[in-house]
Design a protein around this motif. Structure first.
Motif, mmCIF file in Angstrom:
data_model
loop_
_atom_site.group_PDB
_atom_site.id
_atom_site.type_symbol
_atom_site.label_atom_id
_atom_site.label_comp_id
_atom_site.label_asym_id
_atom_site.label_seq_id
_atom_site.Cartn_x
_atom_site.Cartn_y
_atom_site.Cartn_z
ATOM 1 N N ILE A 10 0.870 -1.263 0.154
ATOM 2 C CA ILE A 10 -0.060 0.053 -0.090
ATOM 3 C C ILE A 10 0.734 1.169 0.007
ATOM 4 O O ILE A 10 1.811 1.501 0.775
ATOM 5 N N GLY A 11 0.778 2.174 -1.078
ATOM 6 C CA GLY A 11 1.384 3.382 -1.075
ATOM 7 C C GLY A 11 0.622 4.593 -0.543
ATOM 8 O O GLY A 11 -0.517 4.604 -1.116
ATOM 9 N N LEU A 12 1.116 5.850 -0.146
ATOM 10 C CA LEU A 12 0.639 6.878 0.215
ATOM 11 C C LEU A 12 1.375 7.876 -0.303
ATOM 12 O O LEU A 12 2.570 8.083 -0.038
ATOM 13 N N GLY A 13 0.664 8.838 -1.086
ATOM 14 C CA GLY A 13 1.376 10.156 -1.686
ATOM 15 C C GLY A 13 0.665 11.427 -1.123
ATOM 16 O O GLY A 13 -0.370 11.359 -1.370
ATOM 17 N N TRP A 14 1.540 12.272 -1.154
ATOM 18 C CA TRP A 14 0.959 13.759 -1.066
ATOM 19 C C TRP A 14 1.896 14.880 -1.675
ATOM 20 O O TRP A 14 2.937 14.529 -1.465
ATOM 21 N N ASP A 15 1.400 15.921 -1.685
ATOM 22 C CA ASP A 15 2.277 17.090 -2.003
ATOM 23 C C ASP A 15 2.514 17.861 -0.648
ATOM 24 O O ASP A 15 1.533 17.990 0.048
ATOM 25 N N PRO A 16 3.530 18.403 -0.460
ATOM 26 C CA PRO A 16 3.873 19.140 0.849
ATOM 27 C C PRO A 16 3.150 20.578 0.821
ATOM 28 O O PRO A 16 2.791 21.153 -0.257
ATOM 29 N N ALA A 17 2.914 20.969 2.028
ATOM 30 C CA ALA A 17 2.198 22.339 2.033
ATOM 31 C C ALA A 17 3.545 23.428 1.660
ATOM 32 O O ALA A 17 4.417 23.295 2.223
#
Length: 174
Positions: A10-17
């Motif tokens: 399971i992978g999780l990704g997001w862009d920084p604030a």
């Protein structure tokens, strides 16, 4: 005939604030992915940012990202079912916003489940579709028959940490 699941991630990704004129000191975004194992309704073990490997070695968190910097998956948990303690009946996958931002406030947030043997992405969820929540029960691995199967759950919850989520998971253990 479909191949039984033996190894997945399971992978999780997001862009920084990013700071801007309106929010010059914007708080970092720290999302977390967790895999929790259960025997029936009894909690057995977990892999997450505070415990990178389960005791049986079947669940391994490959490292904590506290900002979302970088492309692709920022956090990954791999599951090797050959190593799993035989008492385990269910593994629940969970995403939480440790720093408290709602998923609809996070740029390009996603989670995905991949069969590592076939390379097939079983599910991908864009976190902004989850809305004003800080937790998401992604899905579960379980044995409806003899072989392990992945079932999408996709239900939002209010939880910033695994500890807050555990009492909300019993409904998914049947």
């Amino acid at each position: 005939m479909t191949q039984a699941i033996t190894h997945l991630s399971i992978g999780l990704g997001w862009d920084p604030a990013h700071a801007n004129g309106l929010h010059p000191r914007r708080k970092d975004i720290d999302l977390n992915v967790a895999a929790l194992s259960f025997a029936g309704e009894n909690f057995v073990d977990v892999a997450f940012h505070e415990q990178l490997t389960s005791r049986d070695g079947a669940l391994r968190h490959l490292g904590d990202s506290v900002t979302g910097e970088g492309d692709g998956d920022n956090e990954v948990i791999v599951v090797d079912l050959a190593l799993l303690d035989p008492v385990v009946t269910t593994i629940v996958f969970l995403v939480t916003s440790y720093t408290g931002q709602r998923f609809d406030q996070i740029a390009n947030g996603f989670c995905r489940v991949v069969d590592n043997v076939t390379g097939i992405e079983l599910v991908r969820i864009d976190l902004d579709s989850v809305g004003a929540h800080t937790g998401l029960v992604v899905g579960k691995l379980h044995r409806p028959y003899q072989d392990w199967a992945f079932t999408l759950i996709g239900q939002p919850i209010i939880a910033q940490h695994v500890v807050n989520a555990v009492p909300q998971l019993s409904v998914y253990l049947h």
